[in-house]
Scaffold this motif. Structure first.
Motif, short mmCIF file in Angstrom:
data_model
loop_
_atom_site.label_atom_id
_atom_site.label_comp_id
_atom_site.label_asym_id
_atom_site.label_seq_id
_atom_site.Cartn_x
_atom_site.Cartn_y
_atom_site.Cartn_z
N THR A 158 2.03 9.31 -6.02
CA THR A 158 2.51 10.67 -5.74
C THR A 158 3.85 10.97 -6.42
OG1 THR A 158 3.51 9.86 -3.68
CG2 THR A 158 1.28 10.80 -3.55
N LYS A 159 4.27 10.05 -7.35
CA LYS A 159 5.48 10.27 -8.16
C LYS A 159 6.75 10.34 -7.30
CE LYS A 159 2.75 10.81 -11.71
NZ LYS A 159 2.61 9.75 -12.72
N ARG A 160 6.72 9.66 -6.16
CA ARG A 160 7.93 9.64 -5.33
C ARG A 160 8.83 8.44 -5.65
NH1 ARG A 160 5.94 10.12 0.65
NH2 ARG A 160 4.12 9.06 -0.18
N LEU A 161 8.38 7.59 -6.55
CA LEU A 161 9.18 6.48 -7.02
C LEU A 161 9.23 6.52 -8.55
CD1 LEU A 161 8.02 3.47 -4.77
CD2 LEU A 161 10.21 4.64 -4.69
N ASN A 162 10.39 6.22 -9.10
CA ASN A 162 10.51 6.12 -10.55
C ASN A 162 10.04 4.72 -10.98
OD1 ASN A 162 11.66 8.68 -10.80
ND2 ASN A 162 13.69 7.88 -10.28
N TYR A 163 9.19 4.68 -12.00
CA TYR A 163 8.68 3.39 -12.43
C TYR A 163 8.37 3.43 -13.92
CZ TYR A 163 4.07 5.52 -12.60
OH TYR A 163 2.99 6.32 -12.92
N ILE A 164 8.26 2.24 -14.48
CA ILE A 164 7.82 2.09 -15.86
C ILE A 164 6.81 0.95 -15.90
CG2 ILE A 164 9.96 2.97 -16.87
CD1 ILE A 164 10.72 0.04 -17.43
N ILE A 165 6.05 0.92 -16.97
CA ILE A 165 5.06 -0.15 -17.15
C ILE A 165 5.40 -0.87 -18.45
CG2 ILE A 165 2.62 -0.70 -17.48
CD1 ILE A 165 1.94 1.81 -15.89
N GLU A 176 0.83 -1.20 0.00
CA GLU A 176 0.00 0.00 0.00
C GLU A 176 0.87 1.26 0.00
OE1 GLU A 176 -0.38 -2.57 1.92
OE2 GLU A 176 -2.35 -3.37 1.28
N MET A 177 1.95 1.22 0.79
CA MET A 177 2.84 2.38 0.84
C MET A 177 3.53 2.57 -0.51
SD MET A 177 5.96 3.19 3.50
CE MET A 177 4.80 3.19 4.87
N ILE A 178 3.92 1.44 -1.13
CA ILE A 178 4.57 1.54 -2.44
C ILE A 178 3.62 2.14 -3.47
CG2 ILE A 178 5.58 0.18 -4.32
CD1 ILE A 178 6.54 -1.80 -2.16
N GLN A 179 2.36 1.64 -3.48
CA GLN A 179 1.37 2.17 -4.43
C GLN A 179 1.15 3.67 -4.21
OE1 GLN A 179 0.19 0.77 -6.95
NE2 GLN A 179 0.21 -1.46 -6.66
N ASN A 180 1.16 4.09 -2.95
CA ASN A 180 0.96 5.50 -2.64
C ASN A 180 2.13 6.33 -3.16
OD1 ASN A 180 -0.39 7.74 -1.22
ND2 ASN A 180 1.40 7.68 0.09
N LYS A 181 3.36 5.81 -3.00
CA LYS A 181 4.51 6.54 -3.50
C LYS A 181 4.51 6.62 -5.03
CE LYS A 181 7.77 5.99 0.31
NZ LYS A 181 9.16 5.66 0.69
N ILE A 182 4.02 5.55 -5.66
CA ILE A 182 3.92 5.58 -7.12
C ILE A 182 2.92 6.63 -7.58
CG2 ILE A 182 3.14 4.25 -9.13
CD1 ILE A 182 4.37 1.76 -7.84
#
Length: 220
Positions: free
Chosen positions: A25-32, A17-23
């Motif tokens: 709020t753009k606090r984690l770099n990610y790609i799909i 849940e915390m990871i999803q929240n950071k994603i």
């Protein structure tokens, strides 16, 4: 290095849940890729102990060795372009909805204005007809103040008509005669003018004096 959400949660001891929240709020770099979300973690941001722990416990997800894939600037740009295109489409849809709402409102206002104008036009016509009827009735009620008028074929008409004398066409309209009937009565007056004392004419218009004369024979 990149991790799936599950791998990232285990490695960094963090809830999903915390990871999803950071994603979000753009606090984690990610790609799909392929419908899966990968969290990008630069190797340089990890200390040596964390690198060894990752190497011992988890092998980060990566494409098959035969087809290695790296996150490139072009991939990130393509992702942003795709999101930007989607936002543009949504903006166009919203603008179209706003235009429809504005147009519908304008049409409603125009229709309401036309309806109000029709109501006031009808009221004005009714008021005009009512005033004509009242004026005619007032003229008829003044028959007791009528003066004699000397009418001949050659004698000029007095500048002002005596009270109680009513214009023929107004009288015929008041008693409900139709257009053709009024024309027939007027022709009878024209034929009798000069020979019948009851026929009064002024400036080309015929008048009747109901307080003194009976015009039944002209009306039948």
């Amino acid at each position: 290095m990149r991790f799936t959400i599950d791998e990232y949660a285990k490695t960094f001891k963090m809830s999903k849940e915390m990871i999803q929240n950071k994603i979000r709020t753009k606090r984690l770099n990610y790609i799909i890729e392929g419908g899966l979300t990968y969290i990008i973690v630069p190797r340089s941001s990890l200390d040596e102990e964390k690198r060894q722990e990752i190497a011992q416990n988890i092998k980060p997800s990566s494409p098959p060795a035969s087809t290695p894939q790296k996150t490139t600037v072009g991939m990130i740009i393509a992702l942003y372009q795709k999101e930007n295109q989607q936002l543009k489409l949504k903006i166009k849809e919203l603008e179209a909805k706003v235009d429809r709402l504005v147009n519908d409102k304008e049409q409603m206002l125009i229709a309401e204005r036309e309806r109000i104008e029709e109501i006031y036009t009808a009221k004005d016509e009714q008021l005009k007809n009512l005033l004509e009827v009242i004026n005619t009735k007032l003229l008829l009620s003044q028959g007791n103040a009528v003066h004699d008028v000397d009418i001949t074929a050659t004698a000029p008409i007095a500048p002002t008509l005596p009270n109680g004398v009513i214009e023929l066409k107004r009288y015929l309209k008041f008693i409900g005669m139709g257009s053709e009937e009024r024309k027939a009565v007027k022709r009878r007056f024209e034929l009798a003018f000069g020979s019948d004392i009851r026929i009064i004419q002024k400036e080309g218009e015929f008048y009747v004096d109901l307080s003194k004369y009976d015009y039944t024979d002209f009306l039948s």
